[in-house]
Design a protein around this motif. Structure first.
Motif, mmCIF file in Angstrom:
data_model
loop_
_atom_site.group_PDB
_atom_site.id
_atom_site.type_symbol
_atom_site.label_atom_id
_atom_site.label_comp_id
_atom_site.label_asym_id
_atom_site.label_seq_id
_atom_site.Cartn_x
_atom_site.Cartn_y
_atom_site.Cartn_z
ATOM 1 N N UNK A 181 -2.877 -2.686 13.611
ATOM 2 C CA UNK A 181 -2.187 -1.362 12.855
ATOM 3 C C UNK A 181 -0.700 -1.169 13.607
ATOM 4 N N UNK A 182 0.069 -0.538 13.027
ATOM 5 C CA UNK A 182 1.228 -0.217 13.533
ATOM 6 C C UNK A 182 1.191 0.722 14.885
ATOM 7 N N UNK A 183 0.182 1.603 14.700
ATOM 8 C CA UNK A 183 0.066 2.557 16.205
ATOM 9 C C UNK A 183 -0.312 1.529 17.096
ATOM 10 N N UNK A 184 -1.305 0.548 17.002
ATOM 11 C CA UNK A 184 -1.656 -0.328 18.064
ATOM 12 C C UNK A 184 -0.707 -1.353 18.549
ATOM 13 N N UNK A 185 0.308 -1.630 17.497
ATOM 14 C CA UNK A 185 1.388 -2.616 18.152
ATOM 15 C C UNK A 185 2.464 -1.729 19.087
ATOM 16 N N UNK A 186 2.559 -0.542 18.653
ATOM 17 C CA UNK A 186 3.480 0.277 19.394
ATOM 18 C C UNK A 186 2.666 0.587 20.742
#
Length: 89
Positions: free
Chosen positions: A45-50
């Motif tokens: 997810x984008x949050x995980x990548x962040x």
């Protein structure tokens, strides 16, 4: 501008961050989920990548580019811990 790292894939980058269980905990995900993400970075997810970027002291663009490179050039992720054989498929 993304940082230049000595890795081509997000799996290699995450592997460099240390023991997988501790990394998963720092990223606030289950170790099994992290293994899934390393095998198929399109599932991040984008949050995980962040969180990967923050934990690895880099920027979101860099980890996104590493994930994209791995998606386009699939690899077998590094073994879970140094000195341990990779999980057999």
């Amino acid at each position: 501008m993304p940082k230049k790292l000595p890795f081509d894939t997000i799996a290699e980058f995450i592997h460099s961050l240390g023991e997988r269980g501790k990394t998963a905990k720092a990223l606030d995900i289950n170790p099994r989920t992290l293994t899934t993400r390393l095998e198929n970075p399109a599932t991040f997810t984008l949050a995980e990548l962040q969180r990967v970027a923050e934990y690895g002291h880099t920027d979101l663009m860099t980890v996104t580019m590493l994930a994209d490179h791995q998606i386009k050039n699939p690899i077998d992720p590094p073994a879970p811990a140094l000195g341990r054989p990779a999980r057999q498929h």
